[in-house]
Design a protein around this motif. Structure first.
Motif, PDB file in Angstrom:
ATOM      1  N   LEU A 122       1.468  -1.210   0.063  1.00 47.16           N
ATOM      2  CA  LEU A 122       0.598  -0.219   0.072  1.00 47.16           C
ATOM      3  C   LEU A 122       0.865   1.322   0.071  1.00 47.16           C
ATOM      4  O   LEU A 122       0.057   2.159  -1.051  1.00 47.16           O
ATOM      5  CB  LEU A 122      -1.032   0.069   1.083  1.00 47.16           C
ATOM      6  N   ASP A 123       2.030   0.857   1.036  1.00 52.60           N
ATOM      7  CA  ASP A 123       2.794   2.286   0.609  1.00 52.60           C
ATOM      8  C   ASP A 123       3.835   2.559  -0.511  1.00 52.60           C
ATOM      9  O   ASP A 123       3.922   4.090  -1.010  1.00 52.60           O
ATOM     10  CB  ASP A 123       3.866   2.240   1.750  1.00 52.60           C
ATOM     11  N   ILE A 124       3.680   1.511  -0.776  1.00 50.71           N
ATOM     12  CA  ILE A 124       4.543   1.824  -2.583  1.00 50.71           C
ATOM     13  C   ILE A 124       3.482   2.321  -3.612  1.00 50.71           C
ATOM     14  O   ILE A 124       3.772   2.995  -4.536  1.00 50.71           O
ATOM     15  CB  ILE A 124       4.803   0.037  -2.929  1.00 50.71           C
ATOM     16  N   ILE A 125       1.685   2.120  -3.527  1.00 45.11           N
ATOM     17  CA  ILE A 125       0.856   2.237  -4.565  1.00 45.11           C
ATOM     18  C   ILE A 125       0.881   4.411  -4.576  1.00 45.11           C
ATOM     19  O   ILE A 125       0.409   5.009  -4.592  1.00 45.11           O
ATOM     20  CB  ILE A 125      -0.223   1.709  -4.705  1.00 45.11           C
ATOM     21  N   ALA A 126       1.149   4.207  -2.895  1.00 50.48           N
ATOM     22  CA  ALA A 126       0.360   5.391  -2.077  1.00 50.48           C
ATOM     23  C   ALA A 126       1.381   6.583  -2.647  1.00 50.48           C
ATOM     24  O   ALA A 126       1.194   7.744  -3.010  1.00 50.48           O
ATOM     25  CB  ALA A 126       0.360   6.201  -0.843  1.00 50.48           C
ATOM     26  N   VAL A 127       2.834   6.104  -2.443  1.00 58.09           N
ATOM     27  CA  VAL A 127       4.404   6.723  -2.827  1.00 58.09           C
ATOM     28  C   VAL A 127       4.414   6.901  -4.334  1.00 58.09           C
ATOM     29  O   VAL A 127       4.374   8.474  -4.912  1.00 58.09           O
ATOM     30  CB  VAL A 127       5.723   6.679  -2.607  1.00 58.09           C
ATOM     31  N   ASN A 128       4.078   5.979  -5.502  1.00 59.62           N
ATOM     32  CA  ASN A 128       4.644   6.329  -6.939  1.00 59.62           C
ATOM     33  C   ASN A 128       2.829   6.377  -7.378  1.00 59.62           C
ATOM     34  O   ASN A 128       3.491   7.364  -8.631  1.00 59.62           O
ATOM     35  CB  ASN A 128       4.273   4.862  -7.012  1.00 59.62           C
ATOM     36  N   PHE A 129       1.350   6.754  -6.413  1.00 63.43           N
ATOM     37  CA  PHE A 129       0.659   7.286  -7.591  1.00 63.43           C
ATOM     38  C   PHE A 129       0.065   8.670  -7.162  1.00 63.43           C
ATOM     39  O   PHE A 129      -0.477   8.890  -7.624  1.00 63.43           O
ATOM     40  CB  PHE A 129      -0.341   5.896  -7.373  1.00 63.43           C
ATOM     41  N   PHE A 130       0.436   8.435  -5.624  1.00 58.86           N
ATOM     42  CA  PHE A 130      -0.875   9.111  -5.723  1.00 58.86           C
ATOM     43  C   PHE A 130      -0.013  10.469  -4.478  1.00 58.86           C
ATOM     44  O   PHE A 130      -0.815  11.035  -3.487  1.00 58.86           O
ATOM     45  CB  PHE A 130      -1.398   8.557  -4.077  1.00 58.86           C
ATOM     46  N   GLY A 131       1.311  10.281  -3.978  1.00 66.30           N
ATOM     47  CA  GLY A 131       2.356  11.538  -3.629  1.00 66.30           C
ATOM     48  C   GLY A 131       2.421  11.466  -1.897  1.00 66.30           C
ATOM     49  O   GLY A 131       2.406  12.388  -1.712  1.00 66.30           O
ATOM     50  N   TYR A 132       2.133  10.547  -1.660  1.00 66.79           N
ATOM     51  CA  TYR A 132       2.747   9.883  -0.613  1.00 66.79           C
ATOM     52  C   TYR A 132       4.541   9.750  -0.253  1.00 66.79           C
ATOM     53  O   TYR A 132       5.374   9.509  -1.209  1.00 66.79           O
ATOM     54  CB  TYR A 132       1.653   8.444   0.445  1.00 66.79           C
ATOM     55  N   VAL A 133       4.575  10.053   1.343  1.00 64.86           N
ATOM     56  CA  VAL A 133       6.273  10.993   0.989  1.00 64.86           C
ATOM     57  C   VAL A 133       6.319   9.520   2.238  1.00 64.86           C
ATOM     58  O   VAL A 133       6.158   9.608   3.070  1.00 64.86           O
ATOM     59  CB  VAL A 133       6.808  11.704   1.476  1.00 64.86           C
ATOM     60  N   GLY A 134       7.310   8.726   2.376  1.00 64.35           N
ATOM     61  CA  GLY A 134       7.404   7.426   2.786  1.00 64.35           C
ATOM     62  C   GLY A 134       8.709   6.566   2.644  1.00 64.35           C
ATOM     63  O   GLY A 134       9.459   7.874   2.669  1.00 64.35           O
ATOM     64  N   TYR A 333      -4.584   9.184   0.120  1.00 63.91           N
ATOM     65  CA  TYR A 333      -4.216  10.371  -0.903  1.00 63.91           C
ATOM     66  C   TYR A 333      -4.455  10.107  -1.958  1.00 63.91           C
ATOM     67  O   TYR A 333      -4.462  10.589  -2.915  1.00 63.91           O
ATOM     68  CB  TYR A 333      -2.687   9.822  -0.161  1.00 63.91           C
ATOM     69  N   TRP A 334      -4.867   8.833  -2.227  1.00 64.42           N
ATOM     70  CA  TRP A 334      -5.673   8.692  -3.321  1.00 64.42           C
ATOM     71  C   TRP A 334      -7.136  10.302  -3.728  1.00 64.42           C
ATOM     72  O   TRP A 334      -7.276  10.397  -4.471  1.00 64.42           O
ATOM     73  CB  TRP A 334      -6.233   7.733  -3.634  1.00 64.42           C
ATOM     74  N   ALA A 335      -7.573   9.593  -1.626  1.00 61.43           N
ATOM     75  CA  ALA A 335      -8.697  11.073  -2.889  1.00 61.43           C
ATOM     76  C   ALA A 335      -8.080  12.038  -2.572  1.00 61.43           C
ATOM     77  O   ALA A 335      -8.734  13.636  -3.247  1.00 61.43           O
ATOM     78  CB  ALA A 335      -9.187  10.613  -1.345  1.00 61.43           C
ATOM     79  N   ALA A 336      -7.616  12.906  -1.748  1.00 64.37           N
ATOM     80  CA  ALA A 336      -6.143  14.044  -1.494  1.00 64.37           C
ATOM     81  C   ALA A 336      -5.669  14.791  -3.433  1.00 64.37           C
ATOM     82  O   ALA A 336      -6.082  15.718  -3.585  1.00 64.37           O
ATOM     83  CB  ALA A 336      -4.995  14.333  -0.581  1.00 64.37           C
TER      84      ALA A 336
END
Length: 405
Positions: A122-134, A333-336
């Protein structure tokens, strides 16, 4: 000591009855309250001005700040049930480190390993597609993964990725290790070699985990003390359980108010040991009243439907606790990224939150079917392997003795 043993025997018997249904229900509800607090921090805006909100919004706000004290309730329940299993084995002369470690580690790892993998995905998805900084460094990510796998978060590494609730899991693990070590060291007949070994282990754990974790061990031990306390006759009046329940509610509300600076101080604080101790003592007193007052009155009542509900939500509560935050984080992060900026607390947002919590619970339930629901399979496998290993080891020793003879 004989009196303490007698107290434990009575309490242990009471825990076999209907009280366990309510404790399971509390465990499940506590996990849901943790989810609600974490979800509300991402879902709502304007929580700082609850004075200007309607009654419904204020109730919603109240429910959504109970996640922190719910973790303290987990600690007390953990102390109750884990120390119960240890004390029972020791008193019945059935103690075995092999059996204990298999039971505890299988319970933890069967959920933890898949939860860490899910967090990674989930973190890989959030980092690569939704702008999450992990974690951006592969070595750092691997180090944190392994550290969390061995319960070293907040000791040598941070919590893994976005899964912030993992902070409490290493508390639980080291308490699991500390309690039997201290019990066997001080209250069981051991040879000098074992006493020295247990002393060294205890010192190493206390000196490594840090002051905060050491201090919260006293809160965990509240569950142990409840097991050993005698029944006090003047506390057997009917209003006492109600008073204890009110005290729990008050303690749970006070905790977040102190943390956010709304009570006693005007700024946010993480120094919450005193108020957490208050929560733990209040809940410990509530469990005591359930065991020594309520248990007798509900002994012959059939709680078939409530029992099923309690068993259901308690059955996936551990999974829910370990996977909910990376799910919430990724969806947020997807919603944001798609323009979501938060909801105002109102009737519509209440419905939205209920639906989202339900979806997370359903996800955790199905996750638990392939993880914690299979704990018994893992335990059976590990017991078989270790017993086979010990059997083969004994046979080799016997053969060596025969050859030598």
């Amino acid at each position: 000591m004989r009196k303490v043993n007698s107290n434990f025997s009575k309490t242990n018997e009471l825990l076999e009855g209907n009280v366990s249904i309510f404790l399971d229900l509390i465990r499940g509800i506590s996990a849901i309250l943790v989810v609600m607090e974490h979800l509300s921090s991402r879902l709502f805006v304007g929580y700082g001005n609850v004075q200007n909100q309607n009654v419904l919004s204020k109730i919603l706000y109240l429910l959504n700040i109970l996640g922190g004290p719910s973790v303290i309730i987990f600690f007390v329940l953990s102390g109750l049930f884990i120390s119960r299993s240890v004390l029972k084995a020791v008193y019945e002369n059935k103690w075995s480190w092999q059996s204990y470690l298999i039971n505890r580690l299988s319970r933890l790892f069967v959920v933890l390993v898949p939860a860490l993998v899910l967090t990674l995905i989930l973190d890989i998805i959030a980092v690569n597609f939704f702008g999450y900084v992990g974690y951006t460094n592969i070595f750092q990510n691997l180090k944190a993964f392994i550290g969390n796998l061995f319960f070293l978060q907040n000791i040598f590494v941070g919590v893994y990725g976005s899964n912030a609730p993992l902070w409490s899991l290493n508390y639980e693990f080291w308490y699991y290790m500390l309690f039997p070590v201290l019990l066997l060291l001080f209250f069981n007949k051991q040879g000098k070699v074992f006493k020295l070994l247990y002393t060294i282990i205890a010192i190493l754990i206390f000196s490594t985990v840090g002051m905060k974790m050491n201090s919260y061990f006293f809160i965990w031990l509240i569950g142990t003390f409840v097991l050993l306390l005698p029944r006090v006759n003047f506390l057997r009046r009917g209003f006492v359980p109600v008073l204890a329940l009110i005290l729990v509610f008050v303690a749970m509300i006070v905790r977040p108010l102190v943390m956010t600076g709304r009570l006693f101080t005007d700024k946010w604080t993480e120094n919450l040991f005193v108020v957490d101790l208050f929560v733990g003592l209040a809940f410990g007193f509530f469990i005591y009243t359930m065991l020594h007052i309520v248990a007798e009155r509900i002994r012959y009542i059939e709680f078939s439907e409530l029992g099923k509900i309690s068993k259901l939500i308690a059955g996936f509560s551990f999974s829910l606790y370990l996977i909910h935050y990376p799910i919430i984080n990724t969806v947020y992060y997807w919603a944001a990224k798609n323009g979501f900026s938060g909801l105002q607390p109102n009737l519509i947002s209440v419905i939205v939150e209920v639906v989202l919590v339900l979806l997370v619970c359903i996800t955790a339930y199905y996750f638990s079917r392939i993880t914690e629901a299979q704990t018994h399979v893992i335990r059976k496998f590990l017991n078989m392997k270790t017993n086979t290993f010990m059997f083969n080891k004994r046979n080799k020793e016997i053969r060596k003795q025969k050859v030598a003879g």
